[in-house]
Design an enzyme around this catalytic site. Structure first.
Site, PDB file in Angstrom:
ATOM      1  N   LYS A 148      38.034  45.594  40.042  1.00 25.89           N
ATOM      2  CA  LYS A 148      37.267  46.796  39.699  1.00 25.89           C
ATOM      3  C   LYS A 148      36.122  46.991  40.695  1.00 25.89           C
ATOM      4  CE  LYS A 148      33.570  47.408  37.136  1.00 25.89           C
ATOM      5  NZ  LYS A 148      32.902  48.526  37.801  1.00 25.89           N
ATOM      6  N   GLU A 163      28.409  35.688  42.895  1.00 25.26           N
ATOM      7  CA  GLU A 163      27.732  35.942  44.178  1.00 25.26           C
ATOM      8  C   GLU A 163      26.678  36.997  43.903  1.00 25.26           C
ATOM      9  OE1 GLU A 163      28.119  34.338  46.855  1.00 25.26           O
ATOM     10  OE2 GLU A 163      30.039  33.328  46.621  1.00 25.26           O
ATOM     11  N   CYS A 211      23.213  41.695  50.567  1.00 25.37           N
ATOM     12  CA  CYS A 211      22.672  40.652  49.684  1.00 25.37           C
ATOM     13  C   CYS A 211      21.851  39.649  50.473  1.00 25.37           C
ATOM     14  CB  CYS A 211      23.807  39.963  48.943  1.00 25.37           C
ATOM     15  SG  CYS A 211      25.106  39.388  50.047  1.00 25.37           S
ATOM     16  N   GLU A 271      13.941  41.646  44.943  1.00 23.43           N
ATOM     17  CA  GLU A 271      14.931  42.049  45.957  1.00 23.43           C
ATOM     18  C   GLU A 271      14.875  43.564  46.105  1.00 23.43           C
ATOM     19  OE1 GLU A 271      19.139  42.035  44.881  1.00 23.43           O
ATOM     20  OE2 GLU A 271      19.648  41.433  46.912  1.00 23.43           O
TER      21      GLU A 271
HETATM   22  P1  NAD Z   1      25.515  45.442  39.748  1.00 21.20           P
HETATM   23  O1  NAD Z   1      25.324  44.073  39.184  1.00 21.20           O
HETATM   24  O2  NAD Z   1      24.807  46.560  39.126  1.00 21.20           O
HETATM   25  O3  NAD Z   1      27.072  45.849  39.703  1.00 21.20           O
HETATM   26  C1  NAD Z   1      28.063  45.065  40.316  1.00 21.20           C
HETATM   27  C2  NAD Z   1      29.395  45.335  39.630  1.00 21.20           C
HETATM   28  O4  NAD Z   1      29.326  44.855  38.278  1.00 21.20           O
HETATM   29  C3  NAD Z   1      29.781  46.806  39.524  1.00 21.20           C
HETATM   30  O5  NAD Z   1      31.172  46.921  39.722  1.00 21.20           O
HETATM   31  C4  NAD Z   1      29.402  47.144  38.086  1.00 21.20           C
HETATM   32  O6  NAD Z   1      30.151  48.241  37.549  1.00 21.20           O
HETATM   33  C5  NAD Z   1      29.781  45.859  37.379  1.00 21.20           C
HETATM   34  N1  NAD Z   1      29.119  45.636  36.087  1.00 21.20           N
HETATM   35  C6  NAD Z   1      27.998  46.211  35.607  1.00 21.20           C
HETATM   36  N2  NAD Z   1      27.700  45.717  34.382  1.00 21.20           N
HETATM   37  C7  NAD Z   1      28.636  44.783  34.106  1.00 21.20           C
HETATM   38  C8  NAD Z   1      28.852  43.889  33.014  1.00 21.20           C
HETATM   39  N3  NAD Z   1      28.031  43.854  31.963  1.00 21.20           N
HETATM   40  N4  NAD Z   1      29.896  43.040  33.085  1.00 21.20           N
HETATM   41  C9  NAD Z   1      30.716  43.026  34.167  1.00 21.20           C
HETATM   42  N5  NAD Z   1      30.569  43.862  35.214  1.00 21.20           N
HETATM   43  C10 NAD Z   1      29.536  44.726  35.195  1.00 21.20           C
HETATM   44  O7  NAD Z   1      25.201  45.312  41.288  1.00 21.20           O
HETATM   45  P2  NAD Z   1      25.159  46.485  42.384  1.00 21.20           P
HETATM   46  O8  NAD Z   1      23.901  47.265  42.165  1.00 21.20           O
HETATM   47  O9  NAD Z   1      26.466  47.172  42.417  1.00 21.20           O
HETATM   48  O10 NAD Z   1      25.045  45.633  43.727  1.00 21.20           O
HETATM   49  C11 NAD Z   1      23.862  45.242  44.308  1.00 21.20           C
HETATM   50  C12 NAD Z   1      23.601  43.770  44.028  1.00 21.20           C
HETATM   51  O11 NAD Z   1      24.707  42.981  44.473  1.00 21.20           O
HETATM   52  C13 NAD Z   1      22.401  43.250  44.798  1.00 21.20           C
HETATM   53  O12 NAD Z   1      21.619  42.435  43.953  1.00 21.20           O
HETATM   54  C14 NAD Z   1      23.031  42.418  45.906  1.00 21.20           C
HETATM   55  O13 NAD Z   1      22.197  41.410  46.418  1.00 21.20           O
HETATM   56  C15 NAD Z   1      24.220  41.861  45.210  1.00 21.20           C
HETATM   57  N6  NAD Z   1      25.228  41.407  46.185  1.00 21.20           N
HETATM   58  C16 NAD Z   1      25.474  40.066  46.308  1.00 21.20           C
HETATM   59  C17 NAD Z   1      26.384  39.615  47.268  1.00 21.20           C
HETATM   60  C18 NAD Z   1      26.681  38.153  47.461  1.00 21.20           C
HETATM   61  O14 NAD Z   1      27.695  37.832  48.074  1.00 21.20           O
HETATM   62  N7  NAD Z   1      25.857  37.237  46.990  1.00 21.20           N
HETATM   63  C19 NAD Z   1      27.046  40.542  48.084  1.00 21.20           C
HETATM   64  C20 NAD Z   1      26.760  41.886  47.923  1.00 21.20           C
HETATM   65  C21 NAD Z   1      25.851  42.313  46.966  1.00 21.20           C
END
Ligand code: NAD
Length: 463
Positions: free
Chosen positions: A162, A235, A269, A366
């Site tokens: 997803k 991650e 990230c 962040e």
């Molecule tokens: P987010 O946590 O809001 O969403 C990530 C994904 O999770 C989306 O697909 C979202 O629809 C889904 N999601 C939301 N609520 C959920 C739930 N309760 N259960 C399961 N899935 C759910 O993050 P974002 O705003 O899309 O991304 C930005 C964040 O991602 C930043 O904090 C960034 O640092 C992090 N990130 C980490 C890495 C890494 O490899 N460590 C890489 C890229 C981004």
């Protein structure tokens, strides 16, 4: 969506916004609960045959790589339109995804002998988990999906993927294209709002969750996984420090530090999220950073001159604005940028902020956007202490002409990846993951592959 090898229309749909205009330009399918069940059942059904033939899986991965290479001209504009990144960077993301498939196809699934004596032969083998729920964020939708799909499939798992609701399109298209080279049900791609992610993490057919996203959501995923003891790889976010040592000429590193922070409009990230600079070099470093920032070209990702696209979405744009305003209220000096660009879309100036320190939200949290705070330090020990004084622990970097000294300092950083004289050099060969709240487990390399397996010890009596 792709469910059981078929193209499926969602039960409803939602708008996808082009961050360069702020306007909806396409609709994406909203996956219903029964449709998610169908995807999970398809993945569970084909798992029994998919897990049997490692050589077929390896061949399929090589073909997946070729599919991506052939589709770059279709996928890259889609990625730029939904994510905002410059078209050239979208192409690089897609080439990287193809490379990841190729690299992963060559990894070994190890079989190790733990003991062999007159009485027993003990082997450690690796078995796939079963159905993997893969959930991705909006900053690198395709590459982060492939970091999950490639090792999960090689290990013999099947996948329900997803993407983020902000960037579903290139991932949905990729799922459709890969059906040409994968058996039906092996890779299912669904899209929808956050609730769909929550359903996936609680789904009884899922045995492993591979999640990339924010710390807050990662914690919800861990809680959702607990009752069924589903395996998780998380991650999560970072607040990654760069420590510039006193022996460095500020002008010589400013460009690399700037792009280590501002790549992908700062939405990485593991981007540099705060810079620590010796007090005696503070002003000259700020001047050099401000100069680089003033030259950086902000614009629509389809304009060839653009180096920095828009922030991906409105909530993130608001957050950036709020963090800079908060820093201003606390006496920060804005040495470059500091505000919106234009009056449509989510463009924000590349921004360098001085006279901030721990205790300011921009330094402590962040930011995930085109804003970089620069903090002065008196001693290197102070800088290391500040770098580690956080719940985050994704990556960090040390900048010095003395690589040995820089490496000693890097070893003291509480983070998953420490870079020397560079930042953001992520490779398929090297494990990538976070310490502390930045994650659990790693992706990439043989170490990432093992995260998609479970150990089975086979202990054979002799004689
Ligand atoms: P987010 O946590 O809001 O969403 C990530 C994904 O999770 C989306 O697909 C979202 O629809 C889904 N999601 C939301 N609520 C959920 C739930 N309760 N259960 C399961 N899935 C759910 O993050 P974002 O705003 O899309 O991304 C930005 C964040 O991602 C930043 O904090 C960034 O640092 C992090 N990130 C980490 C890495 C890494 O490899 N460590 C890489 C890229 C981004």
């Amino acid at each position: 969506m792709t469910i059981a090898g078929e193209a499926i229309v969602g039960s409803d749909q939602f708008g996808v916004i082009n961050p360069a205009t702020g306007e909806v330009f396409a609709n994406a399918p909203e996956c219903s609960r029964p449709q998610l069940d169908a995807a999970m059942e398809a993945a569970a059904g084909v798992f029994e045959s998919w897990k049997l033939d490692e050589s077929a899986r390896r061949t399929a991965l090589v073909k997946c790589s070729a599919v991506i290479k052939n589709a770059i001209s279709d996928l890259a504009p889609m990625l730029t339109r939904e994510q905002g990144k410059p078209l050239s960077r979208a192409v690089i993301e897609l080439k990287g995804a193809a490379k990841w498939f190729d690299y992963t196809a060559r990894l070994e699934i190890p079989r190790e002998v733990a003991l062999d004596n007159d009485y027993v032969h003990v082997e450690v083998r690796r078995r796939p988990h079963g159905v993997v729920a893969a959930i991705t964020p909006w900053n690198y939708p395709v590459s982060l999906a492939v970091w999950k799909i490639a090792p999960a499939l090689l290990a013999g798992n099947t996948v329900v993927l997803k993407p983020s609701p902000f960037t579903p399109l290139a991932t949905l298209k990729l799922g459709q294209l890969l059906q040409d080279v994968l058996p039906a049900g092996v890779l299912n791609v669904v899209s929808g709002c956050d609730e769909l992610g929550a359903w996936m993490t609680k789904h009884p057919l899922v045995r492993k969750i591979s999640f990339t996203g924010s710390v807050a959501t990662g914690k919800l995923v861990a809680v959702a996984a607990a009752p069924d003891l589903k395996r998780v790889t998380l991650e999560l976010g970072g607040n990654d420090p760069a420590i510039v040592l006193p022996d460095v000429d500020p002008v010589s590193v400013a460009t690399r530090v700037f792009w280590g922070a501002l790549e992908n409009c700062g939405q990485v990230c593991s981007a540099i999220k705060r810079v620590y600079v010796p007090a005696e070099k503070y002003e000259s470093f700020l001047e050099a950073m401000a100069h680089v920032a003033s030259k950086a070209r902000v614009g629509d990702g389809f304009d060839e001159a653009t180096q920095i696209g828009p922030v991906n979405n409105e909530p993130q744009f608001q957050r950036i604005t709020e963090l800079v305003d908060d820093a201003r209220r606390h006496g920060a000096r804005i040495v470059a940028g500091g505000g919106r660009v234009g009056n449509h879309g989510y463009f924000y100036q590349p921004t360098v902020v001085a006279d901030v320190g721990d205790g300011t939200r921009l330094v402590d949290e962040e930011q995930f956007g085109p804003v970089i705070p620069v903090v002065p330090y008196e001693s290197v020990e102070d800088a290391i202490a500040c770098a580690n004084a956080t719940h985050f622990g994704l990556s960090g970097s040390v900048w010095s002409s003395d690589v040995t000294r820089a490496t000693e300092i890097a070893e003291q950083l509480e983070c998953g990846t420490a870079w020397i004289n560079q930042h953001l050099n992520v490779l398929p060969h090297a494990p990538f993951g976070g310490a502390k709240w930045s994650g659990i487990g790693v992706e990439n390399g043989p170490w990432g592959l093992l995260g998609f397996t479970e150990i089975q010890t086979v202990n054979v009596a002799k004689g």
